[in-house]
Motif scaffolding. Structure first.
Motif, mmCIF file in Angstrom:
data_model
loop_
_atom_site.group_PDB
_atom_site.id
_atom_site.type_symbol
_atom_site.label_atom_id
_atom_site.label_comp_id
_atom_site.label_asym_id
_atom_site.label_seq_id
_atom_site.Cartn_x
_atom_site.Cartn_y
_atom_site.Cartn_z
ATOM 1 N N TYR A 133 -5.465 -2.041 83.624
ATOM 2 C CA TYR A 133 -5.076 -3.214 84.419
ATOM 3 C C TYR A 133 -5.056 -4.472 83.551
ATOM 4 N N LYS A 134 -6.092 -4.653 82.742
ATOM 5 C CA LYS A 134 -6.153 -5.828 81.873
ATOM 6 C C LYS A 134 -4.991 -5.849 80.879
ATOM 7 N N LYS A 135 -4.651 -4.681 80.358
ATOM 8 C CA LYS A 135 -3.555 -4.607 79.382
ATOM 9 C C LYS A 135 -2.233 -4.999 80.032
ATOM 10 N N VAL A 136 -2.019 -4.557 81.262
ATOM 11 C CA VAL A 136 -0.786 -4.930 81.961
ATOM 12 C C VAL A 136 -0.762 -6.431 82.228
ATOM 13 N N GLN A 137 -1.900 -6.994 82.614
ATOM 14 C CA GLN A 137 -1.959 -8.440 82.868
ATOM 15 C C GLN A 137 -1.684 -9.232 81.591
ATOM 16 N N SER A 138 -1.983 -8.643 80.441
ATOM 17 C CA SER A 138 -1.735 -9.328 79.165
ATOM 18 C C SER A 138 -0.284 -9.261 78.746
ATOM 19 N N GLY A 139 0.524 -8.477 79.482
ATOM 20 C CA GLY A 139 1.949 -8.448 79.197
ATOM 21 C C GLY A 139 2.525 -7.102 78.831
ATOM 22 N N VAL A 140 1.698 -6.061 78.661
ATOM 23 C CA VAL A 140 2.201 -4.724 78.319
ATOM 24 C C VAL A 140 2.792 -4.091 79.574
ATOM 25 N N LYS A 141 4.051 -3.696 79.500
ATOM 26 C CA LYS A 141 4.731 -3.139 80.668
ATOM 27 C C LYS A 141 5.238 -1.717 80.435
ATOM 28 N N ASN A 142 5.051 -1.174 79.242
ATOM 29 C CA ASN A 142 5.512 0.179 78.949
ATOM 30 C C ASN A 142 4.538 1.194 79.542
ATOM 31 N N VAL A 175 -9.559 13.826 87.485
ATOM 32 C CA VAL A 175 -10.371 14.253 86.350
ATOM 33 C C VAL A 175 -11.487 15.162 86.855
ATOM 34 N N PHE A 176 -11.687 16.284 86.178
ATOM 35 C CA PHE A 176 -12.806 17.166 86.487
ATOM 36 C C PHE A 176 -14.011 16.809 85.635
ATOM 37 N N PHE A 177 -15.166 16.808 86.277
ATOM 38 C CA PHE A 177 -16.450 16.802 85.585
ATOM 39 C C PHE A 177 -17.178 18.049 86.076
ATOM 40 N N GLY A 178 -17.250 19.057 85.213
ATOM 41 C CA GLY A 178 -17.722 20.348 85.675
ATOM 42 C C GLY A 178 -16.752 20.890 86.703
ATOM 43 N N LYS A 179 -17.267 21.290 87.861
ATOM 44 C CA LYS A 179 -16.412 21.819 88.927
ATOM 45 C C LYS A 179 -15.974 20.742 89.910
ATOM 46 N N THR A 180 -16.404 19.506 89.664
ATOM 47 C CA THR A 180 -16.124 18.420 90.603
ATOM 48 C C THR A 180 -14.868 17.664 90.191
ATOM 49 N N ARG A 181 -13.935 17.602 91.111
ATOM 50 C CA ARG A 181 -12.656 16.927 90.865
ATOM 51 C C ARG A 181 -12.710 15.530 91.480
ATOM 52 N N LEU A 182 -12.538 14.512 90.637
ATOM 53 C CA LEU A 182 -12.567 13.127 91.092
ATOM 54 C C LEU A 182 -11.186 12.508 90.955
ATOM 55 N N ILE A 183 -10.803 11.688 91.933
ATOM 56 C CA ILE A 183 -9.545 10.957 91.852
ATOM 57 C C ILE A 183 -9.831 9.463 91.937
ATOM 58 N N ASP A 184 -8.921 8.690 91.359
ATOM 59 C CA ASP A 184 -9.063 7.236 91.402
ATOM 60 C C ASP A 184 -7.702 6.643 91.068
ATOM 61 N N ASN A 185 -7.561 5.348 91.308
ATOM 62 C CA ASN A 185 -6.286 4.702 91.005
ATOM 63 C C ASN A 185 -6.490 3.194 90.923
ATOM 64 N N VAL A 186 -5.500 2.536 90.353
ATOM 65 C CA VAL A 186 -5.507 1.079 90.320
ATOM 66 C C VAL A 186 -4.064 0.587 90.416
ATOM 67 N N ILE A 187 -3.855 -0.443 91.218
ATOM 68 C CA ILE A 187 -2.541 -1.090 91.272
ATOM 69 C C ILE A 187 -2.434 -1.968 90.033
ATOM 70 N N LEU A 188 -1.480 -1.662 89.178
ATOM 71 C CA LEU A 188 -1.382 -2.330 87.881
ATOM 72 C C LEU A 188 -0.734 -3.699 87.973
ATOM 73 N N LEU A 189 0.196 -3.836 88.896
ATOM 74 C CA LEU A 189 0.880 -5.121 89.069
ATOM 75 C C LEU A 189 1.113 -5.310 90.552
ATOM 76 N N LYS A 190 0.471 -6.303 91.127
ATOM 77 C CA LYS A 190 0.520 -6.484 92.568
ATOM 78 C C LYS A 190 1.822 -7.142 92.984
ATOM 79 N N GLU A 191 2.169 -6.874 94.240
ATOM 80 C CA GLU A 191 3.419 -7.408 94.804
ATOM 81 C C GLU A 191 3.407 -8.938 94.774
#
Length: 282
Positions: free
Chosen positions: A210-219, A266-282
């Motif tokens: 998120y910080k990298k996108v806010q700094s101007g990286v859009k690729n 991402v798995f940690f052992g047998k546990t599957r975790l999900i997460d997300n972040v909005i990189l550029l808000k509307e």
């Protein structure tokens, strides 16, 4: 707070509230409440007169080798937490009540259900949309509240509501995190001490992206590489996917624009975790 086990009794109760012009809010859950669930109840409490929380571990969204049987359950704990939060009604049906035999009809949102989590869990979202559609028909809420942590689920539910003309406002509430940044999840209890310590790398990677996108990286490829590099620093992490996608189509993007978000599993052992972040808000 009232608890209902049958569809008939719940409908009779809610009919009374509709007759006197009360608005109804629904929070669908599988129970074992944490701060994320409680925040959804708070949103529903703020935006509706009557708050209904459904508590049902839905078997049709679990694959054959997934954790249906060991999914954490503690009704008495959940009942107490919901009552403390000001919930009016808990709908707590059993499997036979929700899926009377024979049961042949399912709801499936094409395309959106086949990517991200759907790629490795091919029946998951068919189960989600089916149970949510049933709950919408049973409760007939004015609003329904879902969490941003399950971003793909929320997007699919919004599409289903639009496609099937449900007269329901969908509210997506922000991710609630532990103090160290890990997204709250009922499955966090599966993590060993070491896995739990390392799992915070997910939020660290998304925050740096998120910080990298806010700094101007859009690729998008550059951002995906950054997330992968940071998560791979955790020796116990096994990445299932890292995707930079559009927030309505869930298609991969090349350039990050308003609404683009990063999603990871991402798995940690047998546990599957999900997460997300909005990189550029509307």
């Amino acid at each position: 707070m009232k608890i209902f086990r049958t569809i008939k009794n719940l409908r009779n109760e809610l009919a009374h509230f509709r007759r006197v012009g009360k608005t109804i809010g629904l929070v669908p859950t599988m129970g074992y409440f944490h701060g994320g669930h409680l925040s959804l109840m708070d949103v529903a409490r703020k935006d509706s007169d009557v708050v209904v929380v459904s508590l049902f571990v839905n078997p049709t969204q679990f694959g054959p080798n997934e954790d249906l049987e060991r999914y954490p359950r503690d009704f008495e704990r959940d009942r107490q937490l919901a009552e403390e939060r000001g919930v009016d009604i808990i709908f707590y049906p059993d499997v036979k009540e929700m899926y009377p035999e024979p049961f042949y009809t399912y709801v499936y949102t094409e395309k959106l259900s086949k990517v991200l989590c759907g790629a490795s869990r091919p029946i998951h979202f068919r189960g989600v949309t089916t149970i949510v559609a049933k709950l919408f028909n049973i409760v007939q809420p004015d609003i329904a509240v879902f969490g941003q942590k399950d971003a793909q689920q929320a997007i699919i539910i919004k599409q289903m509501v639009k496609d099937l003309n449900f007269p329901i406002k969908i509210i997506v509430a922000p991710i609630i995190r532990e103090k160290d940044g890990l997204a709250m999840s009922s499955r966090n209890k599966y993590l060993s001490f070491e896995e739990r310590e390392q799992a915070v790398v997910i939020n660290r990677a998304l925050t740096e992206a998120y910080k990298k996108v806010q700094s101007g990286v859009k690729n998008a490829k550059d951002i995906e590489y950054l997330i992968r590099k940071i998560i791979n620093e955790a020796t116990l992490a096994k990445i299932e996917y890292i995707k930079i996608v559009d927030d309505s189509t869930l298609e991969n993007v090349e350039s990050i624009e308003a609404g683009t978000f990063a999603a990871v599993a991402v798995f940690f052992g047998k546990t599957r975790l999900i997460d997300n972040v909005i990189l550029l808000k509307e």
